[in-house]
Write an enzyme that holds these catalytic residues in place. Structure first.
Site, short mmCIF file in Angstrom:
data_model
loop_
_atom_site.label_atom_id
_atom_site.label_comp_id
_atom_site.label_asym_id
_atom_site.label_seq_id
_atom_site.Cartn_x
_atom_site.Cartn_y
_atom_site.Cartn_z
N GLU A 93 0.87 -1.18 0.00
CA GLU A 93 0.00 0.00 0.00
C GLU A 93 0.91 1.23 0.00
O GLU A 93 1.38 1.67 1.04
CB GLU A 93 -0.93 -0.05 1.22
CG GLU A 93 -1.87 -1.25 1.15
CD GLU A 93 -2.68 -1.48 2.41
OE1 GLU A 93 -2.71 -0.58 3.28
OE2 GLU A 93 -3.29 -2.57 2.54
N HIS A 214 -2.86 4.05 4.71
CA HIS A 214 -3.05 2.75 4.07
C HIS A 214 -3.64 2.95 2.67
O HIS A 214 -3.79 4.07 2.19
CB HIS A 214 -3.98 1.88 4.91
CG HIS A 214 -3.34 1.30 6.13
ND1 HIS A 214 -3.07 -0.04 6.28
CD2 HIS A 214 -2.90 1.89 7.26
CE1 HIS A 214 -2.49 -0.26 7.45
NE2 HIS A 214 -2.39 0.90 8.06
N GLU A 309 -7.42 5.44 4.55
CA GLU A 309 -7.40 4.64 3.33
C GLU A 309 -7.45 5.62 2.17
O GLU A 309 -8.40 6.39 2.03
CB GLU A 309 -8.59 3.69 3.30
CG GLU A 309 -8.67 2.74 4.48
CD GLU A 309 -7.71 1.55 4.36
OE1 GLU A 309 -7.15 1.35 3.26
OE2 GLU A 309 -7.53 0.84 5.37
#
Length: 479
Positions: A93, A214, A309
């Site tokens: 990631e 992430h 994210e």
């Protein structure tokens, strides 16, 4: 005339619009990552400091390297909060890794250009940035045709997922209400070198706020990450739920797409459109995680952390990286500013000697409520503290039993933008035997009442579930 070499020499090629696609559109390997950090340190020597917190598990000489940006970068200053970004915890990631490299170059460049907002941010905050917590995993992912597989490179060199490798302090807090912060834990051989290094870093640095970067979805995720019930999806509210929502929203709303409706990311969210929810989610409501770094920060130290994210693709093509930077730049910077919400100050005795490990307790009085926030923080070695709070009315109390009496003050929090936290200092008088007994009684009852209320809420939820089941049963019998 070719202006690219000139801009490179001036250190502007990472951020100037004429250079987009030259340095920003590039995945940096470990050596190149270090070179970017060293270049920034050379261009901004007065506000930067490079250090390592340990080596990785791969035995290839790779270290967990951090760069600090601050007006006095090599040491903590009384009253100045400490912030951190940790990226690339899952090696495949990679967007966060590139974004924070872009950001440190941007901050250095803007500071030198005289950008007043950036100068104020750096002068009033000690910012720590770790571009890669898992450089070994990155190398695996990069060798996998630029991360085409969903899992290759996710774990470290020992095939351990680092975001499942921290002590499970959620279990302790769910089953024991006697302590609500700085929970004890045992070191164990199961903890990876990267995990151990970061744990020590968190415990030994007075971090106030953090984010863990992430990829695989587009959402800001906040504690708790592990459900109380054991269910795979179940909202787990922390005592600071309002503050964590505020922090997550501060990122999502400053991102160009996160808080807007967007296509769901498969296979991570099984059709969830987080944009419809403002771009934020409670971690355990999304899916429960045991042993995560986010909750460890909150339960083992004073640090509040959320998980970001940053997009559906974990290892996107390098040509997509400029758009990621454009989407996230303002959000990354505005989130650092949240280190300054709430109150801060110094706790000292009557001779003005700082008191380390004093406990800061907060009761929310907003709207006539009288709700103790069952998560205390403690002062540092120099007596300073920071308590993140959303706008409202509070009683903030400093205690250092059994030697000192507690002192409380009423405060109104407004959190004006780009302003340092409201200063609330405390002078604690020496305790008497009578005052010690009284404070012991108050504290014990405060914890008891909080635990009792939590049990009542759990009982209410169970009763509601039973009522729904009964209603469904009766409906079935009448059909």
């Amino acid at each position: 005339m070719n202006v690219i070499p000139l801009l490179l020499a001036l250190g502007l090629c990472y951020t100037g619009s004429i250079c987009k696609g030259f340095e920003i559109a590039h995945h940096h390997n470990y050596e190149e990552m270090l070179q970017v950090m060293e270049d920034v340190a050379e261009k901004c020597p007065n506000i930067t400091y490079l250090y390592s917190i340990g080596e990785t598990a791969g035995n290839k000489g790779r270290e967990l390297v951090v760069i600090v940006l601050s007006d006095n970068p090599e040491k903590h200053e009384v009253g100045e909060p400490e912030f951190k970004y940790v990226a690339n915890m899952h090696g495949n990631e990679v967007v966060g890794r590139e974004l924070v490299l872009d950001m440190i170059v941007y901050l250095c460049d803007q500071y030198n250009r005289g950008n007043k907002t950036i100068q104020k941010l750096i002068d009033t905050t000690r910012i720590h940035i770790m571009p890669s917590m898992n450089p070994d995993g990155w190398e695996k992912a990069d060798g996998n045709q630029a991360g085409k597989d969903w899992l290759v490179g996710r774990s470290n060199a020992n095939n351990v997922d680092l975001n499942r490798n921290f002590p499970d302090l959620d279990y302790k807090i769910y089953h024991d209400q006697s302590k609500n912060n700085h929970l004890d834990f045992q070191y164990s051989p199961v903890f990876q070198p990267e995990t151990m290094a970061v744990m020590d870093w968190i415990i030994n640095t007075p971090f106030v706020l953090s984010a863990n970067l992430h990829g695989g979805d587009l959402v800001a995720n906040y504690p708790y990450d592990e459900s109380r019930s054991g269910n795979k999806q179940d909202y787990a509210k922390s005592p600071d739920d309002n503050t964590f929502v505020y922090l997550a929203e501060s990122y999502a709303e400053n991102h160009k797409e996160m808080s807007e409706s967007h296509e769901p990311c498969e296979p991570m969210d099984e059709g969830d459109d987080f944009g419809e929810k403002g771009g934020i989610t409670n971690g355990a409501e999304w899916y429960s995680v045991s042993g995560g770094m986010q909750d460890f920060n909150y339960l083992a130290s004073n640090c509040f952390e959320i998980t970001l994210e940053l997009g559906c693709e974990k290892f996107p093509p390098a040509s997509d990286l400029p758009k990621y930077w454009d989407d996230n730049k303002n959000a990354l910077i505005e989130y650092i500013w949240q280190t300054h919400i709430g109150v801060k100050g110094v706790v000292a005795d009557e001779n003005n000697n700082p008191i380390a490990d004093a406990v800061i307790k907060v009761t929310n009085l907003t709207g006539g409520q009288n709700k103790y926030i069952n998560h205390d923080i403690t002062t540092g070695q120099q007596g300073d503290y920071w308590r993140l709070l959303v706008p409202g009315q509070y009683e903030v109390k400093a205690c250092a039993a059994p030697k000192y009496k507690c002192v409380g003050k009423m405060v109104t929090i407004t959190n004006p933008r780009h302003t340092e936290a409201q200063v609330v200092n405390f002078i604690l008088p020496a305790a008497t035997a009578k005052s010690q007994k009284r404070e012991k009684f108050v504290n014990e009852n405060q914890v008891f009442n909080t635990a009792e209320k939590a049990n009542e809420e759990a009982d209410y939820e169970r009763m509601a579930e039973l009522k729904e089941l009964l209603a469904a049963y009766l409906k079935g019998r009448t059909n």
